[in-house]
Design an enzyme around this catalytic site. Structure first.
Site: not given
Length: 217
Positions: A195-196
């Site tokens: 999720r980066l």
């Protein structure tokens, strides 16, 4: 009663590509064109489909999916019925947001800006490029208005087909045409692991130039 859906457990770990400031174009329109071409090459489903979000005079939002029909040097063009719900909202509040999502490439583009009608000449040219059936459909649908059943649409289609059957060119309805979204903000989102995600934001400065910033995911 059906079993509840386990939506919280649905996860995809994005890992196909990356988006760096160094590799991105200084011009957001060029960057969008590159991504659109890659979506077309990848045969992404409905690559020109975009969520159009508008709001009325009170700020109440509405969203629907429409199709991008042109990328101009000033912005993004779509066509619709001017007296539809979206048309009425754009009359009251001439700002909109567009969202493209290409799952096959794990990419999203978000666009915000002011909206204006394209010229009648541009609307005419696009209208006459459409299939004749679509031209008749533009006359036949009282878009966004309540109707009792589909019979009304079928009757109107027959009525306008008969009206224009001896005409080589179907005239464009005055209530139908194009809008140009002139952006002041365009964000490119590339899915990444854990999720980066990569997010690059282009914003117009007072000079008219585009400033690019990386945003936290």
């Amino acid at each position: 009663m059906p079993e509840p859906l386990s939506l919280a457990d649905i996860r995809i770990n994005y890992s196909l590509k990356e988006l760096t400031r160094e590799a991105a174009s200084a011009d957001p329109f060029q960057q969008f064109q590159t991504w659109m071409q890659e979506a077309l090459t990848a045969k992404a489903d409905e690559p020109t489909a975009m969520t159009l979000s508008t709001a009325d005079a009170q700020g109440k939002p509405t969203a629907r999916v429409v199709l991008l029909k042109a990328l101009e040097k000033e912005g993004f063009v779509f066509y619709t019925n001017y007296v539809s719900r979206k048309g009425q909202q754009l009359l009251e509040n001439p700002f909109a947001a567009l969202t493209f999502f290409w799952p096959a490439l794990e990419r999203q583009v978000r666009i915000e800006g002011k909206v204006q009608r394209v010229s009648p000449e541009v609307s005419e040219a696009y209208f006459h490029s459409r299939p004749r059936g679509s031209q008749i459909g533009a006359w036949s649908s009282p878009q966004s208005q309540p109707i009792q059943d589909r019979t009304l649409l079928e009757n109107l289609e027959q009525e306008y087909s008969a009206k224009f059957k001896d005409m080589e060119v179907v005239p464009r309805p005055e209530h139908w045409g194009g809008y140009l979204v002139v952006p002041d903000r365009i964000e490119f989102w590339q899915g990444r692991q854990n999720r980066l995600h990569d997010r690059l934001l282009y914003e117009v400065e007072s000079s008219g130039n585009w400033r690019i910033q990386r945003l936290a995911p």
